[in-house]
Motif scaffolding. Structure first.
Motif, short mmCIF file in Angstrom:
data_model
loop_
_atom_site.label_atom_id
_atom_site.label_comp_id
_atom_site.label_asym_id
_atom_site.label_seq_id
_atom_site.Cartn_x
_atom_site.Cartn_y
_atom_site.Cartn_z
N ALA A 175 0.85 -1.19 0.00
CA ALA A 175 0.00 0.00 0.00
C ALA A 175 0.88 1.24 0.00
O ALA A 175 1.95 1.25 0.62
CB ALA A 175 -0.91 0.00 1.22
N LEU A 176 0.43 2.26 -0.69
CA LEU A 176 1.07 3.57 -0.62
C LEU A 176 0.10 4.50 0.10
O LEU A 176 -1.03 4.70 -0.34
CB LEU A 176 1.39 4.12 -2.01
CG LEU A 176 2.18 5.42 -2.03
CD1 LEU A 176 3.59 5.22 -1.46
CD2 LEU A 176 2.28 5.98 -3.46
N ALA A 177 0.55 5.03 1.23
CA ALA A 177 -0.30 5.85 2.09
C ALA A 177 0.12 7.31 2.03
O ALA A 177 1.30 7.63 1.84
CB ALA A 177 -0.24 5.34 3.53
N HIS A 178 -0.84 8.19 2.22
CA HIS A 178 -0.55 9.62 2.31
C HIS A 178 0.19 9.91 3.62
O HIS A 178 -0.12 9.35 4.68
CB HIS A 178 -1.85 10.43 2.29
CG HIS A 178 -2.50 10.50 0.96
ND1 HIS A 178 -2.03 11.29 -0.07
CD2 HIS A 178 -3.61 9.87 0.47
CE1 HIS A 178 -2.82 11.16 -1.12
NE2 HIS A 178 -3.78 10.31 -0.82
N GLY A 179 1.16 10.82 3.56
CA GLY A 179 1.80 11.31 4.76
C GLY A 179 3.01 10.49 5.20
O GLY A 179 3.36 9.48 4.60
N TYR A 180 3.62 10.96 6.27
CA TYR A 180 4.85 10.36 6.81
C TYR A 180 4.50 9.53 8.03
O TYR A 180 4.00 10.05 9.04
CB TYR A 180 5.82 11.48 7.20
CG TYR A 180 7.15 11.01 7.75
CD1 TYR A 180 8.25 10.86 6.91
CD2 TYR A 180 7.29 10.74 9.11
CE1 TYR A 180 9.48 10.45 7.42
CE2 TYR A 180 8.52 10.33 9.62
CZ TYR A 180 9.61 10.18 8.77
OH TYR A 180 10.81 9.77 9.29
N ILE A 181 4.72 8.22 7.95
CA ILE A 181 4.49 7.33 9.09
C ILE A 181 5.84 7.09 9.75
O ILE A 181 6.74 6.49 9.15
CB ILE A 181 3.84 6.00 8.64
CG1 ILE A 181 2.47 6.29 8.00
CG2 ILE A 181 3.70 5.05 9.82
CD1 ILE A 181 1.75 5.06 7.47
#
Length: 337
Positions: A175-181
């Motif tokens: 998965a490519l998620a929005h934001g910095y985890i």
């Protein structure tokens, strides 16, 4: 749509709710009862229930809505199938984005089930999920791509379903998620139920109808923020339960929805990297064959649209993690074989 109610009698107490529902007016089969429960059309004592195994008590009040639909006629359609493995018991295939798993309202044809009937014959597919879902062991959302299991016999289907329930079948997604985890790994343990105001959406909830839902994630790479986005995090997600939209709901719950997700997403059009579907791909299946006990492992690289989206932000990479390098090596090794 007809609405019904029923007060549980003394002789009915102790029954599972799906079994009791199948005996009530307007419900023609146990599978219909299960579908109604899964669709959020059944209330127990004023609360929507989505658990078919719930035991009822004397005096409980059931309320349910029956949707009148013409029966689905299943026909074979010779549609392309990307089969990675097949024997007399099961199939492992890669489902393309845009294909619905089985016929339903609004999708009477062009489904994976239609293609499987043409490929195997209706009688050569497991029937455990119901007559309208031959061969189906687990599902992927319409616009989620990647590896799936199909059962050809009821014995294989039952054992595969048990494997999913006891976590002996390893299912992993990219998965490519929005934001910095920030953390390299994480666990999301948050019950999921169907939304009250929008029945198409699933939500994290503490309601009685919410079901246990557990997802873990491992960060593979992080990408710097740009003019039109707040950066991205590339993830491997592992399912420990299999709720509808589970990964998408859980990532949205922690504030980092999937890129391109039309239902749970956020951000500008440009922040979706040209995608018109969620960046979510079932890339790995590991399990022991239910009959032969042979150990089987399957890996499916990203399809072109997701790979292009990932490549478009590669210059902003902040450096692969150890897990990201291992995944890169895995795909490189697969390309060489």
């Amino acid at each position: 749509m007809p609405e019904y109610s029923h007060i549980v009698k003394a002789e009915e107490k102790g029954k599972r709710i799906d079994i009791l529902l199948s005996m009530l007016p307007g419900v023609d089969s146990r599978m219909s009862a299960v579908r109604m429960i899964e669709d959020g059309a059944v209330e127990l004592n004023g609360t929507v229930t989505t658990t078919k195994k719930r035991i009822v008590c004397e005096g409980d009040r059931l309320a349910y809505v029956v949707t009148l639909q013409a029966p689905v006629e299943l026909t074979g359609e010779y549609l392309p199938l990307d089969i990675r493995y097949e024997d007399d018991d099961l199939i492992v295939l890669s489902k393309q984005a845009g294909m619905v798993c089985h016929p339903a309202k609004g999708h009477r044809s062009g489904t994976l089930v239609n293609a499987l009937i043409a490929h195997c014959g209706y009688g050569n597919l497991a029937q455990l999920q119901g007559e309208d879902r031959p061969g189906i062991v687990h599902r992927l959302d319409k616009d989620t791509s990647g590896l799936m299991l199909v059962a050809k016999t009821d014995v294989a289907g039952r054992l595969l379903q048990e494997g999913i329930q006891v976590k002996s079948i390893d299912r992993r997604y990219l998965a490519l998620a929005h934001g910095y985890i920030a953390p390299d790994t994480g666990l999301i343990d948050a019950p999921i139920s169907r939304g009250d105001s929008d029945r198409q959406r699933m939500v994290v909830s503490d309601s009685a109808s919410a079901r246990l839902s557990v997802t873990t994630f491992t960060v593979l790479d992080r990408f710097e923020a740009g003019r039109h986005d707040d950066g991205y995090t590339f993830l491997e997600c592992k399912l420990y339960t299999g709720r509808t939209h589970q990964i998408r709901v859980h990532l949205n719950y922690i504030g980092h929805p999937c890129v391109g997700d039309p239902l749970y997403g956020k951000g500008s059009v440009k922040a979706q990297l040209g995608l018109d579907r969620q960046f979510l791909h079932s890339y790995r299946l590991v399990f022991d064959h239910p009959i032969s006990r042979e150990h089987l492992e399957f890996t499916d690289p990203l399809p072109r649209d997701l790979q292009q989206a990932l490549s478009s932000i590669q210059e902003g990479s902040m450096g692969r993690t150890v897990a990201g390098n291992a995944l890169f090596d895995l795909f490189s090794s697969a390309d060489r074989t």
